[in-house]
Design an enzyme around this catalytic site. Structure first.
Site, PDB file in Angstrom:
ATOM      1  N   SER A   1     -69.806 -21.719 -18.541  1.00 30.23           N
ATOM      2  CA  SER A   1     -69.423 -22.543 -19.681  1.00 30.23           C
ATOM      3  C   SER A   1     -69.201 -24.011 -19.338  1.00 30.23           C
ATOM      4  CB  SER A   1     -68.176 -21.965 -20.352  1.00 30.23           C
ATOM      5  OG  SER A   1     -67.151 -21.775 -19.413  1.00 30.23           O
TER       6      SER A   1
ATOM      7  N   HIS B   1     -72.265 -17.889 -24.034  1.00 36.62           N
ATOM      8  CA  HIS B   1     -73.116 -19.058 -24.283  1.00 36.62           C
ATOM      9  C   HIS B   1     -74.602 -18.726 -24.267  1.00 36.62           C
ATOM     10  CE1 HIS B   1     -69.760 -21.883 -24.125  1.00 36.62           C
ATOM     11  NE2 HIS B   1     -69.273 -21.091 -23.184  1.00 36.62           N
TER      12      HIS B   1
ATOM     13  N   LYS C   1     -69.532 -19.303 -30.558  1.00 34.67           N
ATOM     14  CA  LYS C   1     -70.419 -20.279 -29.931  1.00 34.67           C
ATOM     15  C   LYS C   1     -71.670 -20.399 -30.810  1.00 34.67           C
ATOM     16  CE  LYS C   1     -67.231 -20.470 -26.824  1.00 34.67           C
ATOM     17  NZ  LYS C   1     -66.930 -19.587 -25.714  1.00 34.67           N
TER      18      LYS C   1
HETATM   19  C1  LIG Z   1     -65.501 -19.118 -25.186  1.00 34.44           C
HETATM   20  C2  LIG Z   1     -65.626 -18.116 -24.135  1.00 34.44           C
HETATM   21  C3  LIG Z   1     -64.856 -16.950 -24.147  1.00 34.44           C
HETATM   22  C4  LIG Z   1     -63.744 -16.747 -25.110  1.00 34.44           C
HETATM   23  O1  LIG Z   1     -64.209 -16.480 -26.379  1.00 34.44           O
HETATM   24  P1  LIG Z   1     -63.270 -16.796 -27.631  1.00 34.44           P
HETATM   25  O2  LIG Z   1     -63.882 -16.022 -28.732  1.00 34.44           O
HETATM   26  O3  LIG Z   1     -63.329 -18.273 -27.817  1.00 34.44           O
HETATM   27  O4  LIG Z   1     -61.897 -16.311 -27.271  1.00 34.44           O
HETATM   28  C5  LIG Z   1     -65.121 -16.010 -23.183  1.00 34.44           C
HETATM   29  N1  LIG Z   1     -66.055 -16.193 -22.243  1.00 34.44           N
HETATM   30  C6  LIG Z   1     -66.794 -17.331 -22.175  1.00 34.44           C
HETATM   31  C7  LIG Z   1     -67.807 -17.483 -21.103  1.00 34.44           C
HETATM   32  C8  LIG Z   1     -66.593 -18.324 -23.120  1.00 34.44           C
HETATM   33  O5  LIG Z   1     -67.300 -19.447 -23.054  1.00 34.44           O
END
Ligand SMILES: *Cc1c(COP(=O)(O)O)cnc(C)c1O
Length: 404
Positions: A192, A220, A252
């Protein structure tokens, strides 16, 4: 053994809030304070902060679905039909038809037998890792994995072994150090803060050879990568047997909110029984499931969004190279500009805001010391001219900060 603490002991006990405030002051003094900014209005990739309109290169709405008319309408219609709240946990009447429909759709899209929704990605990762692993068992993770994958291992009471970023040999050594101990090998599909891809094929081979279970967090990747936008695991050509635990989020590329764990029927049925972050929490609002269903449809039916994104990524990378900006090795819409020094990264972010762009500076402890960066993210909502103007502003701000 005295049952009661002595007066002296009580006097010595720290005031937790005061201690926390001291820790906060220390972080500010180091120049690493985080700022919570309020976006006063948003129109796609344009946001208003402190009364000024900025083009945001900061969100994870890669396909522009958070503002897509069909997704908005599904959300509104979902609320009209189901109300706002799910009213209960999944097992107690909160599991509504849209949840079930969304789960079936995600299972089909990702090529798995079944899928289970969670209210957030954080909860999905905590739930699945802590359900799969027991006390003292082994969790082997990439050092740059998302914080919630790390916390899942801690919650499980597992022995957490982190390997240097993308280093499959190092992962192998950590697995081999404890032969016979049940092990989860967990990685982000797309990292990320760096935007690069996990070596999924090699990790799958390793997991197979060492009888570890491979889990991929594709927060992502889903919607962005692979045939039909099915994600990084599909892009790597790996099957459900090779990656038995697949997690992805809706916040995302799908532009909504929530998360999914997809895998075998056996996995999903057991998570319904044992995953505490699924059992003991209110189900996500059904309208959100409705919106996410619409988002999945658009993501699959409008491949031009992925193509536009790929064009912007190429444009950004070529333009950055021409201007001597230092990028990380990423082919995804996450295109960090490496700065190094944390204070300089903050100054650059401020300078970009002055020039009309919102690009967040990412600093330690989110990233390793000395690797502060501007995390540029691209979206199908951006026009090529937005990217061109950002590149000019970056080059200009960079020169100005050299002179500081
Ligand atoms: C954003 C993200 C999460 C968390 O997801 P949320 O729904 O925002 O709690 C978990 N893993 C990765 C790699 C992320 O980028």
């Amino acid at each position: 053994m005295a049952e009661h603490a002595t007066r002296l002991e009580i006097a010595a006990r720290a005031d937790l809030v005061a201690r926390l405030a001291a820790r906060h002051a220390e972080r500010i003094a180091e120049g690493l304070g985080r700022r919570l900014r309020t976006v006063e209005a948003a129109h796609g990739a344009r946001v208003v902060i402190d009364g000024r309109e900025l083009v945001a290169f900061s969100g994870n709405d890669y396909l522009g679905l958070a503002v897509h008319p069909a997704v908005r309408e599904a959300f509104v219609a979902g609320a009209a039909r189901w109300g706002v709240g799910a009213t209960a946990a999944h097992l107690l009447g909160g599991h509504r038809a849209p949840h079930a429909e969304l789960e079936a759709m995600l299972a089909e899209w990702t090529g798995r037998e079944a899928a289970l929704t969670f209210s957030t990605g954080w909860m999905a990762n905590l739930g699945v890792v802590a359900t799969l692993l027991g006390e003292g068992e082994l969790c082997v993770e990439d050092k740059l994995n998302h914080a919630c994958l790390i916390d899942g291992a801690k919650l499980a009471g597992a022995e957490l072994k982190r390997y240097p970023h993308r280093d499959v040999e190092a992962a192998a050594r950590r697995l081999r150090a404890r032969p016979g101990v049940p092990a989860l090998l967990a990685t982000d599909g797309v990292f990320s803060m760096d935007g690069d891809l996990a070596p999924l094929v090699e990790l799958a081979e390793l997991a197979h050879a060492e009888r570890a279970t491979l889990m991929v967090d594709d927060a992502h990747g889903l919607g962005v990568l692979g045939p039909d936008g099915a994600g990084s695991v599909a892009a790597a050509g790996l099957t459900a047997d090779e990656v038995p635990v697949l997690m992805a989020t809706f916040g995302k590329a799908l532009g909504t909110f929530g998360a999914v764990v997809a895998g075998s029927r056996a996995l999903v049925d057991a998570l319904v029984q044992f995953a505490r972050t699924h059992v003991y929490t209110t189900a996500m609002p059904p309208a959100l499931a409705c919106a996410t269903i619409a988002a999945v449809r658009v993501a699959r039916m409008e491949p031009w969004r992925r193509e536009q994104l790929a064009r912007l990524v190429r444009h950004f990378r070529l333009g950055a190279r021409d201007r001597g900006l230092s990028l990380l090795d990423s082919t995804t819409p996450i295109q960090p500009v490496l700065v190094g020094d944390a204070r300089r990264a903050t100054r650059l972010a401020d300078a970009l805001a002055e020039r009309g762009f919102f690009v967040p500076a990412i600093r330690p402890p989110t990233v390793p010391p000395g690797s502060a960066r501007l995390r540029v993210t691209l979206s199908a909502l951006h026009a090529e001219t937005d990217v061109e103007r950002l590149l000019d502003a970056l080059a200009d701000a960079w020169r100005a900060s050299d002179a500081d």
